[in-house]
Design an enzyme around this catalytic site. Structure first.
Site, short mmCIF file in Angstrom:
data_model
loop_
_atom_site.label_atom_id
_atom_site.label_comp_id
_atom_site.label_asym_id
_atom_site.label_seq_id
_atom_site.Cartn_x
_atom_site.Cartn_y
_atom_site.Cartn_z
N ASN A 104 0.87 -1.18 0.00
CA ASN A 104 0.00 0.00 0.00
C ASN A 104 0.91 1.22 0.00
OD1 ASN A 104 -1.77 2.07 0.58
ND2 ASN A 104 -2.18 1.41 2.69
N TRP A 105 0.99 1.86 -1.15
CA TRP A 105 1.89 3.02 -1.26
C TRP A 105 1.32 4.27 -0.59
CZ3 TRP A 105 5.16 3.86 -6.35
CH2 TRP A 105 6.07 2.81 -6.48
N LYS A 106 0.03 4.26 -0.24
CA LYS A 106 -0.63 5.45 0.34
C LYS A 106 -0.44 6.65 -0.59
CE LYS A 106 -0.08 3.38 4.85
NZ LYS A 106 0.04 3.54 6.28
N HIS A 142 -9.53 1.48 5.00
CA HIS A 142 -8.24 1.64 5.68
C HIS A 142 -8.42 2.59 6.85
CE1 HIS A 142 -4.11 2.76 6.54
NE2 HIS A 142 -3.75 1.65 5.93
N GLU A 176 -6.80 4.98 7.86
CA GLU A 176 -6.58 6.40 7.56
C GLU A 176 -7.82 7.02 6.91
OE1 GLU A 176 -2.85 5.81 5.50
OE2 GLU A 176 -1.97 5.20 7.41
N GLU A 222 -5.33 -4.51 10.88
CA GLU A 222 -4.24 -3.57 11.10
C GLU A 222 -4.48 -2.81 12.41
OE1 GLU A 222 -2.24 -2.47 7.13
OE2 GLU A 222 -4.01 -1.22 7.29
N GLY A 244 2.83 2.20 10.80
CA GLY A 244 3.87 3.22 10.62
C GLY A 244 4.63 3.55 11.89
N SER A 250 3.54 -2.16 10.39
CA SER A 250 4.98 -2.29 10.63
C SER A 250 5.56 -3.64 10.18
CB SER A 250 5.31 -2.02 12.10
OG SER A 250 5.02 -0.68 12.42
N GLY A 286 2.75 -1.20 4.33
CA GLY A 286 2.79 0.21 3.94
C GLY A 286 4.20 0.64 3.58
N GLY A 287 4.88 1.27 4.54
CA GLY A 287 6.20 1.86 4.30
C GLY A 287 7.18 0.95 3.59
P1 PGA Z 1 2.97 0.28 7.67
O1 PGA Z 1 1.48 0.59 7.11
O2 PGA Z 1 3.41 -1.02 7.06
O3 PGA Z 1 3.80 1.45 7.17
O4 PGA Z 1 2.88 0.20 9.15
C1 PGA Z 1 0.54 -0.43 6.95
C2 PGA Z 1 -0.74 0.12 6.37
O5 PGA Z 1 -1.21 1.17 6.79
O6 PGA Z 1 -1.34 -0.51 5.45
#
Ligand code: PGA
Length: 259
Positions: free
Chosen positions: A8-10, A93, A95, A163, A169, A208, A229-230
């Site tokens: 997930n590049w966000k 998600h 966010e 999640e 993150g 993470s 994510g990251g």
């Molecule tokens: P993260 O994000 O791997 O950077 O913790 C996960 C996500 O929000 O899908």
């Protein structure tokens, strides 16, 4: 159950970074042909990324509208994302839930829209740190499943992304015991909502995930993949996570890859 490694590049990435997609896709095609890999991207990159990936991995979107079309300035329907070449879409998600006030009902409507368009819906749930500390993590996630997963979803139309918000993150990870307990609970809730089909939906862990912890997470019971994510932004890191997925027989259905 074929594990799904999803990135997930966000809100990150422009066309000049598509070489990361090219590197992942080429390496998966050459060395991990039996691993199901998906990267969800900003909508602006989807069409180009599908060409760049050349069938090596699937490309997905990060959100969709519940509507098909109409006066919803700035929104994108699941059908539009499918038309751009997406094979999947993340819905709910944390966010989106936190910053845009998306409720479980909105998330369920988006998941239905994804199914209507023929996209795999990655339906996200997860508890806050306060909810976990108050001892409510299981009930919060159980309620989210009951309200965000539409009736009649199947293993080919949806996966669940668990999640914990405090792990996203942050570098903070739940213990193996906490992941095992939650994934078992999610499985029970899915079976209650969807009957026998609920036993088949994959449950991804997210928050993470890194090359250093991917193998231990993917080895836990009821973990059907990871949502990253990251660490999905850099091909070397993401590929190291893909390599941690258990080797399986080639999937018999992976329509996204053929697009
Ligand atoms: P993260 O994000 O791997 O950077 O913790 C996960 C996500 O929000 O899908």
């Amino acid at each position: 159950m074929q594990p799904l490694i999803a990135g997930n590049w966000k809100m990150n990435g422009v066309a000049s970074q598509l070489h990361e997609i090219e590197a992942v896709a080429a390496s998966v095609k050459a060395t991990l042909p039996s691993t199901e890999v998906l990267i969800c991207l900003p909508a602006t990159l989807i069409a180009q990324a599908v060409l760049t990936a050349a069938g090596g991995i699937s490309i997905g979107a990060e959100d969709c509208s519940a509507e098909i079309s109409g006066p919803f300035t700035g929104d994108l329907s699941a059908e539009m994302l499918k038309d751009a070449g997406a094979g999947a879409v993340i819905v709910g998600h944390s966010e989106r839930r936190q910053h845009y006030g998306e409720t479980d009902a909105v998330v369920a409507a988006k998941a239905k829209a994804a199914r209507r368009a023929g996209l795999l819906a990655i339906i996200c749930i997860g508890e806050t740190s306060a909810q976990r500390l108050a001892g409510n993590a299981l009930s919060v996630c159980g309620d989210q499943i009951a309200r965000s997963v539409p009736e009649n979803m199947t293993a080919s139309s949806a996966v669940i992304g668990y999640e914990p918000l405090w792990a996203i993150g942050s570098g903070q990870m739940p213990t193996s015991g906490q992941i095992i307990e939650m994934h078992a609970h999610i499985r029970d809730c899915l079976t209650q909502c969807l009957g026998a089909e609920g036993k088949k939906l994959r449950i991804l862990y997210g928050g993470s995930v890194k090359p250093s912890n991917a193998l231990s997470i993917l080895s836990l019971p009821e973990v059907g993949g990871v949502l990253v994510g990251g660490a999905s932004l850099k091909s070397a890191d993401f590929l190291a996570i893909c390599r941690a997925a258990p080797a399986m027989n080639p999937p018999n259905v992976n329509s996204q890859k053929e697009q």
